[in-house]
Write an enzyme that holds these catalytic residues in place. Structure first.
Site, PDB file in Angstrom:
ATOM      1  N   TYR A  48       0.795  -1.173   0.017  1.00 61.70           N
ATOM      2  CA  TYR A  48       0.051  -0.020  -0.005  1.00 61.70           C
ATOM      3  C   TYR A  48       1.063   1.236  -0.076  1.00 61.70           C
ATOM      4  CZ  TYR A  48      -2.951   3.610   1.510  1.00 61.70           C
ATOM      5  OH  TYR A  48      -3.675   4.798   1.649  1.00 61.70           O
ATOM      6  N   ASP A  63       0.190  15.887   5.401  1.00 64.26           N
ATOM      7  CA  ASP A  63      -0.920  15.507   4.337  1.00 64.26           C
ATOM      8  C   ASP A  63      -1.951  16.370   4.497  1.00 64.26           C
ATOM      9  OD1 ASP A  63      -2.328  13.827   2.756  1.00 64.26           O
ATOM     10  OD2 ASP A  63      -2.665  12.285   4.253  1.00 64.26           O
ATOM     11  N   ASP A  93      -6.064  10.154  -3.423  1.00 62.27           N
ATOM     12  CA  ASP A  93      -6.762  11.139  -2.606  1.00 62.27           C
ATOM     13  C   ASP A  93      -8.200  11.663  -3.533  1.00 62.27           C
ATOM     14  OD1 ASP A  93      -4.723  11.815  -1.079  1.00 62.27           O
ATOM     15  OD2 ASP A  93      -3.473  12.784  -2.652  1.00 62.27           O
ATOM     16  N   HIS A 118      -7.500   4.439  -4.345  1.00 62.65           N
ATOM     17  CA  HIS A 118      -8.706   4.749  -3.743  1.00 62.65           C
ATOM     18  C   HIS A 118      -8.918   6.280  -3.860  1.00 62.65           C
ATOM     19  CE1 HIS A 118      -6.585   6.464  -0.391  1.00 62.65           C
ATOM     20  NE2 HIS A 118      -6.065   5.233  -0.094  1.00 62.65           N
ATOM     21  N   GLU A 120     -11.349   9.534  -2.829  1.00 62.07           N
ATOM     22  CA  GLU A 120     -12.309   9.801  -1.842  1.00 62.07           C
ATOM     23  C   GLU A 120     -13.278  11.060  -1.793  1.00 62.07           C
ATOM     24  OE1 GLU A 120      -9.363  12.910   0.719  1.00 62.07           O
ATOM     25  OE2 GLU A 120      -8.595  10.548   0.304  1.00 62.07           O
ATOM     26  N   CYS A 128      -5.448  14.520   5.907  1.00 57.64           N
ATOM     27  CA  CYS A 128      -5.320  13.046   6.487  1.00 57.64           C
ATOM     28  C   CYS A 128      -6.686  12.689   7.046  1.00 57.64           C
ATOM     29  CB  CYS A 128      -4.254  13.030   7.673  1.00 57.64           C
ATOM     30  SG  CYS A 128      -4.266  11.424   8.244  1.00 57.64           S
ATOM     31  N   ARG A 165     -13.607   5.481  -1.094  1.00 51.41           N
ATOM     32  CA  ARG A 165     -13.294   5.948   0.149  1.00 51.41           C
ATOM     33  C   ARG A 165     -14.425   7.189   0.615  1.00 51.41           C
ATOM     34  NH1 ARG A 165      -7.906   8.568   2.878  1.00 51.41           N
ATOM     35  NH2 ARG A 165      -8.962   9.985   3.907  1.00 51.41           N
ATOM     36  N   GLU A 195     -13.547   5.400   6.089  1.00 53.55           N
ATOM     37  CA  GLU A 195     -12.623   5.984   6.905  1.00 53.55           C
ATOM     38  C   GLU A 195     -13.181   6.500   8.350  1.00 53.55           C
ATOM     39  OE1 GLU A 195      -9.744   5.954   7.710  1.00 53.55           O
ATOM     40  OE2 GLU A 195      -8.456   7.534   6.486  1.00 53.55           O
ATOM     41  N   ASN A 218      -8.571   0.660   7.518  1.00 54.00           N
ATOM     42  CA  ASN A 218      -7.510   1.565   7.545  1.00 54.00           C
ATOM     43  C   ASN A 218      -6.832   1.555   9.086  1.00 54.00           C
ATOM     44  OD1 ASN A 218      -5.413   3.385   6.978  1.00 54.00           O
ATOM     45  ND2 ASN A 218      -6.673   4.880   7.002  1.00 54.00           N
TER      46      ASN A 218
END
Length: 307
Positions: A48, A63, A93, A118, A120, A128, A165, A195, A218
């Site tokens: 990953y 991040d 992202d 992924h 989101e 983050c 995500r 998440e 995660n």
């Protein structure tokens, strides 16, 4: 890993692992060539690429949506090339823009050899997933990102798995987050990623609610979610577990200690008595013997006397 699996493309390999009954795919978080090589040497059958780790290591910044498509794709391409038979799941992202830009991101990740990515539902100025006060886009905009990814995958040669995500749990609650993932699955997402899961009960519920779609967990110790072992995650129903901070924590602790010792004591910490560390050992981890074999097979003589 069987010889048959080794001969498959990375994407076919990942699809086969997902279809294997009773298997949970364990993915150590890597962010550069060195950490990826160590993970491969340890025998993991999926990696990953963490967005946080890539941003920190490549840019020296937090991040906060600072890394660009180019930053992420270049790192992903390098990691994926180290062993093309081992699938790489990479953070993409928000897709870095509207549907057209999301499509470009997917196409470039496919070209880079990434097995899954992924996408989101945060705004472009994202952060983050285990920080507070995240902002999310509408469900329609999120679904358009996933739909764009699926359309480009269909148009291009090759394959890639799409992981949807959502970060909606924190601000909108469980039902909204679950329904966003269902909508993403309906337009082409292969894997779901909720998440910021807050409890084992919630973890089990999302796996049940989205079955038979595989769900990813995660694992971020110290973050918003429970710190699940691989066995616990599997028992709750997850098919994948990623550990994005696996390398960041020991690197931060060990290197901070070494820097402090050199600054204050005038010498770095001494290796442990049983340590086998040497420059050559590090080079062996990152492919020294493979390089020597290639040179010899090609008729080169640069390393005939050894290294």
């Amino acid at each position: 890993m069987s010889n048959q699996i080794e001969q498959q493309t990375a994407v076919a390999n990942l699809r086969a692992q997902l279809a294997e009954p009773g298997k949970i795919i364990v993915c150590p978080g890597v962010y550069d060539g060195f950490t990826a090589r160590m993970a491969l040497n340890a025998g993991f059958d999926c990696l990953y690429m963490t967005g946080a780790g890539t941003t920190i290591s490549r840019l020296g910044m937090p991040d906060l949506g600072i890394a660009t498509l180019n930053d992420m794709r270049e790192t992903a391409s390098m990691i994926a090339s180290l062993d093309p038979s081992v699938p790489l799941i990479a953070d993409a992202d928000t897709g870095y823009g509207g549907p057209v830009m999301v499509g470009r991101t997917v196409a470039q990740y496919m070209q880079a050899g990434v097995a899954a990515l992924h996408l989101e539902d945060q705004v472009q100025s994202k952060r983050c997933g285990h920080l507070l006060n995240k902002q999310i886009v509408s469900q329609d905009e999120f679904v358009s990102r996933i739909r764009a990814a699926a359309l480009v995958r269909k148009q291009r040669a090759g394959d890639i798995l799409i992981i949807a995500r959502t970060d909606a749990l924190q601000s909108e609650g469980y039902d909204v987050a679950r329904d966003r993932l269902r909508a993403a699955i309906a337009v082409g997402a292969d894997i779901a990623f909720l998440e910021g899961i807050t409890s084992k009960e919630q973890a089990r519920q999302i796996c049940e609610d989205l079955a038979p779609t595989p769900v990813l967990f995660n694992n971020v110790p110290g973050g918003l979610s429970p710190d699940l072992s691989v066995q616990e995650a599997q028992e709750l129903g997850f098919k994948l577990i990623i550990h994005p901070g696996l390398c960041l924590t020991p690197v931060f602790e060990a290197v901070t200690k070494a820097m402090k010792a050199l600054k204050e004591d005038g010498a770095p910490p001494k290796p442990e008595l049983n340590s086998a560390f040497s420059p050559k050992t590090v080079f062996e981890v990152v492919g020294l013997h493979e390089c020597l074999r290639l040179d010899e097979a090609a008729g080169g003589a640069a390393y005939n006397g050894g290294v």
